[in-house]
Design a protein around this motif. Structure first.
Motif, PDB file in Angstrom:
ATOM      1  N   VAL A  24       0.822  -1.206   0.000  1.00 35.19           N
ATOM      2  CA  VAL A  24       0.000   0.000   0.000  1.00 35.19           C
ATOM      3  C   VAL A  24       0.849   1.245   0.000  1.00 35.19           C
ATOM      4  O   VAL A  24       0.654   2.134  -0.823  1.00 35.19           O
ATOM      5  N   VAL A  25       1.824   1.332   0.872  1.00 33.43           N
ATOM      6  CA  VAL A  25       2.598   2.567   0.998  1.00 33.43           C
ATOM      7  C   VAL A  25       4.036   2.379   0.549  1.00 33.43           C
ATOM      8  O   VAL A  25       4.854   3.273   0.737  1.00 33.43           O
ATOM      9  N   TYR A  26       4.352   1.226  -0.043  1.00 32.19           N
ATOM     10  CA  TYR A  26       5.749   0.946  -0.341  1.00 32.19           C
ATOM     11  C   TYR A  26       6.103   1.171  -1.805  1.00 32.19           C
ATOM     12  O   TYR A  26       7.248   1.044  -2.175  1.00 32.19           O
ATOM     13  N   ALA A 115      11.421  -3.937  -5.968  1.00 30.95           N
ATOM     14  CA  ALA A 115      11.834  -3.426  -4.661  1.00 30.95           C
ATOM     15  C   ALA A 115      10.692  -2.644  -4.028  1.00 30.95           C
ATOM     16  O   ALA A 115       9.820  -2.122  -4.725  1.00 30.95           O
ATOM     17  N   ASN A 116      10.742  -2.598  -2.674  1.00 28.26           N
ATOM     18  CA  ASN A 116       9.815  -1.786  -1.901  1.00 28.26           C
ATOM     19  C   ASN A 116       8.362  -2.219  -2.098  1.00 28.26           C
ATOM     20  O   ASN A 116       7.477  -1.396  -2.280  1.00 28.26           O
ATOM     21  N   TRP A 117       8.153  -3.532  -2.033  1.00 30.64           N
ATOM     22  CA  TRP A 117       6.776  -4.048  -2.114  1.00 30.64           C
ATOM     23  C   TRP A 117       6.369  -4.670  -0.773  1.00 30.64           C
ATOM     24  O   TRP A 117       5.454  -4.185  -0.129  1.00 30.64           O
ATOM     25  N   SER A 118       7.054  -5.734  -0.387  1.00 30.17           N
ATOM     26  CA  SER A 118       6.736  -6.390   0.882  1.00 30.17           C
ATOM     27  C   SER A 118       7.666  -5.892   1.993  1.00 30.17           C
ATOM     28  O   SER A 118       8.881  -5.779   1.768  1.00 30.17           O
ATOM     29  N   PRO A 119       7.146  -5.608   3.174  1.00 32.18           N
ATOM     30  CA  PRO A 119       8.037  -5.362   4.326  1.00 32.18           C
ATOM     31  C   PRO A 119       8.615  -6.697   4.807  1.00 32.18           C
ATOM     32  O   PRO A 119       7.872  -7.650   5.044  1.00 32.18           O
ATOM     33  N   ILE A 120       9.934  -6.769   4.879  1.00 31.14           N
ATOM     34  CA  ILE A 120      10.594  -8.006   5.282  1.00 31.14           C
ATOM     35  C   ILE A 120      11.357  -7.730   6.570  1.00 31.14           C
ATOM     36  O   ILE A 120      12.160  -6.784   6.642  1.00 31.14           O
ATOM     37  N   ASN A 121      11.078  -8.553   7.580  1.00 27.14           N
ATOM     38  CA  ASN A 121      11.672  -8.363   8.908  1.00 27.14           C
ATOM     39  C   ASN A 121      11.378  -6.959   9.438  1.00 27.14           C
ATOM     40  O   ASN A 121      12.234  -6.341  10.082  1.00 27.14           O
ATOM     41  N   GLY A 122      10.204  -6.456   9.091  1.00 24.46           N
ATOM     42  CA  GLY A 122       9.794  -5.149   9.588  1.00 24.46           C
ATOM     43  C   GLY A 122      10.458  -3.981   8.886  1.00 24.46           C
ATOM     44  O   GLY A 122      10.321  -2.830   9.326  1.00 24.46           O
ATOM     45  N   ARG A 123      11.150  -4.240   7.803  1.00 25.12           N
ATOM     46  CA  ARG A 123      11.876  -3.166   7.103  1.00 25.12           C
ATOM     47  C   ARG A 123      11.258  -2.932   5.733  1.00 25.12           C
ATOM     48  O   ARG A 123      10.920  -3.873   5.010  1.00 25.12           O
ATOM     49  N   ARG A 124      11.167  -1.679   5.363  1.00 31.38           N
ATOM     50  CA  ARG A 124      10.662  -1.297   4.042  1.00 31.38           C
ATOM     51  C   ARG A 124      11.809  -1.245   3.042  1.00 31.38           C
ATOM     52  O   ARG A 124      12.975  -1.278   3.405  1.00 31.38           O
ATOM     53  N   ALA A 150       5.211 -11.083   1.057  1.00 31.73           N
ATOM     54  CA  ALA A 150       6.048 -11.826   1.995  1.00 31.73           C
ATOM     55  C   ALA A 150       5.392 -12.088   3.345  1.00 31.73           C
ATOM     56  O   ALA A 150       5.505 -13.218   3.877  1.00 31.73           O
ATOM     57  N   PRO A 151       4.717 -11.106   3.971  1.00 33.35           N
ATOM     58  CA  PRO A 151       4.119 -11.402   5.279  1.00 33.35           C
ATOM     59  C   PRO A 151       3.105 -12.548   5.228  1.00 33.35           C
ATOM     60  O   PRO A 151       2.921 -13.256   6.222  1.00 33.35           O
ATOM     61  N   LEU A 152       2.451 -12.744   4.094  1.00 34.42           N
ATOM     62  CA  LEU A 152       1.488 -13.835   3.962  1.00 34.42           C
ATOM     63  C   LEU A 152       2.133 -15.120   3.475  1.00 34.42           C
ATOM     64  O   LEU A 152       1.512 -16.192   3.536  1.00 34.42           O
TER      65      LEU A 152
END
Length: 268
Positions: A24-26, A115-124, A150-152
């Motif tokens: 959404v915001v990435y 790049a900048n789609w899924s937050p991985i390990n809490g990082r954008r 990635a979170p899903l």
């Protein structure tokens, strides 16, 4: 310290909402980098990464790539390796998104690098390579896709609108001028400033010219054939003519003799 039950429910609900709103915001362009604050550290954006991977030299926010590519690169709705998938901006992704196709699995499945789609390990701003994207459009024209989140650890539930693909190796060709109706100019006559040299005609030419001036006579064999073939013509019958009556001729009076003339005639 034990939290109240209602507070735990609120925290769990916020976490679930964050996992369901993938991308959404990435999907922000690195050409419009955010301010460096303690709450929002700098991170890699989708635009410079797509430009580096694909080699497509377009700058600006991701949502402008599709229109910028017009006249510079070929565009279409068929995925190809090296092409950039240009997402349409939405209310949840106002700056759009771009991703590079690295493999075509089948006509409705591809793998992306972005790049900048899924937050991985809490990082954008993380780079994801070889993630799945599936065409879920009704017409099968890649106008809507679902992308790995990635979170899903699965495809996201959102159907993201896509403008199409920008092809890195497909620069538009300039139209060649139509020469089908072109008329070649007539060659200019070569004008010589010197008098042409006179040459003596050859003996063959003289003989040929003399033969033209002599009266042509048919060969003897031709004359014989002509004489034999010509039939004898019969004399035409005499034409009967009526006698024409002539008027009577009046006798002229005899000239009178001149005595002086007779005398003079003796001495003439």
């Amino acid at each position: 310290m034990k939290l109240p039950l209602n507070l735990c429910s609120i925290i769990a609900g916020l976490a679930a909402l964050g996992a369901a709103t993938e991308g959404v915001v990435y999907a922000r362009s690195a050409d419009m980098a955010p301010a460096q604050t303690s709450e929002l550290p700098p991170y890699l954006q989708c635009v410079p990464y797509a430009r580096e991977v694909s080699g497509i030299a377009i700058f600006g926010d991701a949502y402008t790539w599709w229109d910028q590519a017009e006249g510079k690169y070929l565009r279409g709705n068929e995925p190809k390796v090296g092409a950039v998938m240009a997402f349409v901006p939405t209310e949840r992704m106002q700056l759009g998104h771009v991703a590079t196709v690295v493999k075509v699995i089948d006509k409705r499945t591809v793998l992306l690098d972005h790049a900048n789609w899924s937050p991985i390990n809490g990082r954008r701003g993380q780079i994801e390579r070889g993630v799945k994207a599936v065409d879920v459009s009704a017409k099968g024209d890649w106008s809507e896709v679902r992308v790995w989140y990635a979170p899903l650890q699965d495809l996201g539930t959102t159907r993201w609108p896509v403008a199409g693909f920008i092809y890195a190796d497909g620069k538009p060709k300039k139209a060649k001028p139509d020469t089908r109706l072109a008329i070649a100019p007539a060659p200019k006559p070569q004008v010589s400033l010197t008098a042409p040299a006179t040459t003596k005609p050859s003996s063959d030419f003289s003989k040929a010219f003399a033969a033209l001036t002599e009266p042509a006579s048919p060969p003897a064999a031709r004359r014989e054939v002509t004489a034999q073939a010509a039939p004898a013509r019969a004399a035409p019958p005499p034409i009967a003519r009526k006698p024409v009556a002539l008027p009577p001729v009046k006798p002229k009076p005899a000239p009178q003799s001149d005595p002086y003339a007779a005398v003079l005639a003796q001495y003439d």
